[in-house]
Design a protein around this motif. Structure first.
Motif, PDB file in Angstrom:
ATOM      1  N   PHE A  27      -1.518  29.591 -17.931  1.00  0.00           N
ATOM      2  CA  PHE A  27      -2.059  29.219 -19.247  1.00  0.00           C
ATOM      3  C   PHE A  27      -3.201  28.212 -19.099  1.00  0.00           C
ATOM      4  CE2 PHE A  27       2.287  30.569 -20.006  1.00  0.00           C
ATOM      5  CZ  PHE A  27       2.068  31.559 -20.924  1.00  0.00           C
ATOM      6  N   VAL A  28      -2.992  27.261 -18.158  1.00  0.00           N
ATOM      7  CA  VAL A  28      -4.032  26.245 -17.934  1.00  0.00           C
ATOM      8  C   VAL A  28      -5.304  26.931 -17.442  1.00  0.00           C
ATOM      9  CG1 VAL A  28      -4.613  24.122 -16.673  1.00  0.00           C
ATOM     10  CG2 VAL A  28      -2.246  24.539 -17.411  1.00  0.00           C
ATOM     11  N   GLU A  29      -5.138  27.851 -16.468  1.00  0.00           N
ATOM     12  CA  GLU A  29      -6.298  28.555 -15.891  1.00  0.00           C
ATOM     13  C   GLU A  29      -7.028  29.388 -16.931  1.00  0.00           C
ATOM     14  OE1 GLU A  29      -5.310  30.989 -12.502  1.00  0.00           O
ATOM     15  OE2 GLU A  29      -4.259  29.276 -11.601  1.00  0.00           O
ATOM     16  N   SER A  30      -6.252  30.075 -17.755  1.00  0.00           N
ATOM     17  CA  SER A  30      -6.894  30.999 -18.702  1.00  0.00           C
ATOM     18  C   SER A  30      -7.272  30.320 -20.023  1.00  0.00           C
ATOM     19  CB  SER A  30      -5.991  32.204 -18.970  1.00  0.00           C
ATOM     20  OG  SER A  30      -4.743  31.765 -19.422  1.00  0.00           O
ATOM     21  N   ILE A  77       6.507  35.023 -17.569  1.00  0.00           N
ATOM     22  CA  ILE A  77       5.188  34.415 -17.768  1.00  0.00           C
ATOM     23  C   ILE A  77       5.343  32.909 -17.988  1.00  0.00           C
ATOM     24  CG2 ILE A  77       3.243  34.272 -19.426  1.00  0.00           C
ATOM     25  CD1 ILE A  77       2.764  36.837 -18.234  1.00  0.00           C
ATOM     26  N   LEU A  78       6.368  32.544 -18.772  1.00  0.00           N
ATOM     27  CA  LEU A  78       6.572  31.125 -19.106  1.00  0.00           C
ATOM     28  C   LEU A  78       6.928  30.291 -17.888  1.00  0.00           C
ATOM     29  CD1 LEU A  78       8.415  31.136 -22.534  1.00  0.00           C
ATOM     30  CD2 LEU A  78       6.340  29.892 -21.964  1.00  0.00           C
ATOM     31  N   VAL A 106      -5.429  28.973 -22.324  1.00  0.00           N
ATOM     32  CA  VAL A 106      -4.538  29.209 -23.472  1.00  0.00           C
ATOM     33  C   VAL A 106      -3.556  28.048 -23.566  1.00  0.00           C
ATOM     34  CG1 VAL A 106      -2.826  30.770 -24.476  1.00  0.00           C
ATOM     35  CG2 VAL A 106      -4.718  31.695 -23.155  1.00  0.00           C
ATOM     36  N   ASP A 107      -3.375  27.564 -24.778  1.00  0.00           N
ATOM     37  CA  ASP A 107      -2.490  26.424 -24.995  1.00  0.00           C
ATOM     38  C   ASP A 107      -1.037  26.904 -25.102  1.00  0.00           C
ATOM     39  OD1 ASP A 107      -2.809  23.795 -24.999  1.00  0.00           O
ATOM     40  OD2 ASP A 107      -2.933  23.550 -27.181  1.00  0.00           O
ATOM     41  N   LEU A 108      -0.146  26.253 -24.344  1.00  0.00           N
ATOM     42  CA  LEU A 108       1.282  26.604 -24.437  1.00  0.00           C
ATOM     43  C   LEU A 108       1.835  26.233 -25.808  1.00  0.00           C
ATOM     44  CD1 LEU A 108       3.002  25.443 -21.126  1.00  0.00           C
ATOM     45  CD2 LEU A 108       3.215  27.672 -22.166  1.00  0.00           C
ATOM     46  N   PRO A 109       2.887  26.932 -26.283  1.00  0.00           N
ATOM     47  CA  PRO A 109       3.495  26.497 -27.542  1.00  0.00           C
ATOM     48  C   PRO A 109       4.040  25.070 -27.388  1.00  0.00           C
ATOM     49  CG  PRO A 109       4.361  28.634 -26.858  1.00  0.00           C
ATOM     50  CD  PRO A 109       3.530  28.139 -25.755  1.00  0.00           C
ATOM     51  N   PHE A 110       4.062  24.332 -28.494  1.00  0.00           N
ATOM     52  CA  PHE A 110       4.448  22.929 -28.466  1.00  0.00           C
ATOM     53  C   PHE A 110       5.800  22.741 -27.769  1.00  0.00           C
ATOM     54  CE2 PHE A 110       6.859  19.486 -30.487  1.00  0.00           C
ATOM     55  CZ  PHE A 110       6.080  18.411 -30.092  1.00  0.00           C
ATOM     56  N   LYS A 111       6.767  23.616 -28.107  1.00  0.00           N
ATOM     57  CA  LYS A 111       8.129  23.468 -27.558  1.00  0.00           C
ATOM     58  C   LYS A 111       8.107  23.555 -26.030  1.00  0.00           C
ATOM     59  CE  LYS A 111      11.622  26.505 -27.532  1.00  0.00           C
ATOM     60  NZ  LYS A 111      12.464  27.567 -28.079  1.00  0.00           N
ATOM     61  N   ASN A 112       7.365  24.561 -25.514  1.00  0.00           N
ATOM     62  CA  ASN A 112       7.315  24.737 -24.066  1.00  0.00           C
ATOM     63  C   ASN A 112       6.595  23.587 -23.372  1.00  0.00           C
ATOM     64  OD1 ASN A 112       7.205  27.527 -25.477  1.00  0.00           O
ATOM     65  ND2 ASN A 112       8.239  27.827 -23.525  1.00  0.00           N
ATOM     66  N   LYS A 113       5.524  23.111 -24.019  1.00  0.00           N
ATOM     67  CA  LYS A 113       4.786  21.977 -23.460  1.00  0.00           C
ATOM     68  C   LYS A 113       5.711  20.766 -23.344  1.00  0.00           C
ATOM     69  CE  LYS A 113       0.211  21.975 -25.163  1.00  0.00           C
ATOM     70  NZ  LYS A 113      -0.706  21.376 -26.078  1.00  0.00           N
ATOM     71  N   PHE A 114       6.468  20.554 -24.424  1.00  0.00           N
ATOM     72  CA  PHE A 114       7.381  19.424 -24.529  1.00  0.00           C
ATOM     73  C   PHE A 114       8.474  19.532 -23.458  1.00  0.00           C
ATOM     74  CE2 PHE A 114      10.887  17.337 -27.120  1.00  0.00           C
ATOM     75  CZ  PHE A 114      10.393  16.062 -26.945  1.00  0.00           C
ATOM     76  N   LEU A 115       9.028  20.744 -23.302  1.00  0.00           N
ATOM     77  CA  LEU A 115      10.091  20.943 -22.315  1.00  0.00           C
ATOM     78  C   LEU A 115       9.565  20.732 -20.896  1.00  0.00           C
ATOM     79  CD1 LEU A 115      12.032  24.006 -23.743  1.00  0.00           C
ATOM     80  CD2 LEU A 115      12.839  21.673 -23.544  1.00  0.00           C
TER      81      LEU A 115
END
Lengths: 309, 271
Positions: free
Chosen positions: B232-235, B225-226, B237-246
């Motif tokens: 996540f953008v479509e639905s 999923i990640l 839902v906000d990604l966890p900070f770590k994943n957004k950062f990566l």
């Protein structure tokens, strides 16, 4: 608002806490009947009322209800006291003849003052007796007790269990809803609503701004609680076992007889016309006091022994 | 072994707009499934449908080889428990002890067995010292742990957490998560369906279902999923900070492994 005392269970292991909930309900009703009995003279009304006040105060102490909580529970009475005094002063009893003092053109009669005091004393005792019941009985036990009394009505399809469960949940949610009221009041105050000052019309508007969100929240809570109860398998029609089993002990028999004696004593007393000048009254009064003191001492000793053990 | 099977589940509150629209998934024994989605995507409605608080369309939910209908409802509820969002609104008893006992009374557990069960499950959620406390004297996390103990005491095969940590402070969230982890460790056959906004919690599960407007837009393991952040953008839902950062680092040409802790990522960057 968060530390409202009326209706709140005070966890402790006192003699009254250990009593059977059914017996406590009986004792409450019997003592209330005794408190509300009319006596022929004001003297006897206040002497019996005073004795009851001592008795009820002793019971509150045994129940470990704090004095602060007792005063807090009486705060709601102020409004009634003022209204009662006004009504009785302006509309005195028919037999009023002894003028205490005059306020301009209005005569204030002793009978009116006594009448007000009598009603206030009854209200105070009624509130405190109820407080003893709720402070020493878990809402669930109270439910079981009430359900037991309502059982015969099941024969005519009366929803005894549902009524008892509703009362128990209402008692359980009193503190939660008071917290909610406090929260909404703070939220509305921060938006400029003033609950304490201003004209009656603006204060009424302020109260509406409190009541509407409170009702909405209460309905939401009740819906969620119903969902949660249903999900945990609750079905009012289905058979259930019980965690708390009510047991009528020897202590219960003792208090049952004592309260029965107090109630019948007051009924007998209400039929005798004596006042402080009547010689035969003194032994009766002493007997009542001795009974109360013996009771309080015995209960105190039992309680102390149990606590030590 | 499939415990719950959901097939083409459709539900509408007003008979006009479908809040749940053709949802299908299954819950296997011992699986931890997370359902995520923005507000109004139908997550909580699915939870209520699974426990029979709302009526599902015919033949859409099968639990323990039984159709979820009025006839089987009681039997299914004995095997599926639910912990709701607001800890205050599910506390029925006047004390912790009474609240755990409430479910046992409904299950007709004999009186003499109740104390042992209450003590056992209160200990599992670290609430043994609070048995005689009233709800007003407990924190949100503690109340939610009592709710978990109440459900565990009923010995369910599936537990649904309907945003059970969303109203709690970080400490309360941690306490509930620890209780869930302990539960899974002690009973590997226990299945969990967690409806959540907390993606970090969702990514610790075995399977993540992403909902959008009542429809499933993704149903896979967290790693797969990640890899599709567009979901996540479509639905919404906000990604966890770590994943957004990566993801941002990756766009800038800096590749750092996703399994590193946030502190390690910072160290790596400083180097």
């Amino acid at each position: 608002m968060t530390n409202v005392s009326l209706g709140r269970y005070v966890p402790y292991n006192s003699f009254i806490h250990r009593m059977d909930a059914r017996n406590k309900i009986f004792c409450l009703i019997a003592l209330m009947v005794a408190v509300f009995i009319s006596y022929p003279t004001y003297e006897i009304t206040f002497i019996v009322g005073g004795a009851f006040a001592v008795f009820v105060f002793a019971l509150l102490m045994i129940s470990h209800v704090s004095v602060k909580d007792i005063f807090k529970s009486l705060r709601v009475l102020w409004f009634f006291i003022i209204v009662l005094l006004i009504i009785n002063i302006f509309i005195p009893p028919r037999d009023a003849s002894n003028v205490a003092f005059a306020m301009g053109s209005v005569n204030v009669y002793w009978e009116a003052i006594f009448q007000s005091l009598k009603i206030i004393l009854r209200l105070v005792l009624m509130i405190e007796l109820t407080m003893i019941l709720t402070a020493t009985t878990k809402p669930l036990d109270l439910t079981y007790g009430l359900e037991w009394y309502l059982t015969p009505l099941k024969l005519i399809k009366f929803p005894a269990h549902e009524v008892a469960m509703t009362i128990s949940i209402a008692l359980r949610f009193i503190p939660t809803l008071l917290d909610e009221t406090d929260r909404i009041m703070k939220a509305q105050s921060s938006r400029g609503v003033d609950f304490k000052h201003g004209k009656i019309s603006s204060r009424l508007k302020a109260i509406v701004s409190l009541i509407i969100p409170l009702f909405i929240s209460a309905f939401q809570r009740s819906e969620e609680l119903a969902d949660s109860m249903e999900a945990r398998g609750y079905d009012p029609k289905a058979k259930r076992t019980r965690y708390h089993i009510l047991r009528f002990s020897l202590n219960d028999l003792f208090t049952f007889l004592l309260v029965g004696a107090i109630m019948s004593g007051t009924i007998i007393l209400s039929h005798y016309e004596f006042n402080l000048q009547t010689q035969s009254f003194i032994p009766w009064y002493c007997l009542i006091l001795i009974c109360i003191f013996i009771y309080v001492i015995i209960v105190g000793i039992i309680d102390a022994t149990r606590r030590k053990a | 072994m499939k415990l719950i099977e959901v097939n083409n589940l459709v539900f509408s509150y007003d008979k006009k707009i479908n809040v749940v629209d053709g949802v299908s998934f299954s819950v296997e024994s011992g699986k931890y499934i997370s359902i995520i989605g923005h507000n109004g995507s139908g997550k909580s409605t699915i939870a209520k449908l699974l426990i029979g608080l709302l009526e599902a369309n015919k033949d859409s939910i099968k639990a323990f080889d039984m159709e979820l209908n009025a006839k089987n409802l009681r039997a299914i509820r004995q095997r599926v428990g639910i912990v709701f969002q607001n800890p205050d609104n599910q506390f029925v008893g006047s004390t912790v002890r009474d609240d755990i006992a409430f479910g046992l009374e409904n299950r007709q557990i004999p009186h003499d067995q109740m104390d042992d069960i209450i003590n056992k499950f209160a200990a599992k959620v670290n609430m043994l010292d609070f048995l005689d406390k009233e709800p007003e004297n407990l924190s949100g996390g503690q109340k939610q742990r009592v709710a978990i103990a109440g459900i565990l005491a009923m010995n369910p095969d599936v537990i649904i957490f309907d945003e059970a940590t969303s109203m709690l402070d970080p400490k309360g969230k941690r306490e509930v998560r620890e209780s869930i982890e302990l539960m899974r460790k002690e009973n590997p056959n226990l299945s969990i369906i967690s409806i959540t906004h907390d993606l970090e919690e969702a990514f610790s599960s075995d399977e993540v279902i992403v909902l959008q407007k009542g429809k499933i837009v993704a149903d896979d393991n967290p790693e797969n999923i990640l890899e599709k952040p567009g979901i996540f953008v479509e639905s919404g839902v906000d990604l966890p900070f770590k994943n957004k950062f990566l993801n941002l680092l990756s766009q800038a040409g800096i590749e750092i492994k996703n399994d590193e802790s946030l502190e390690r990522i910072v160290e790596e960057l400083c180097r």
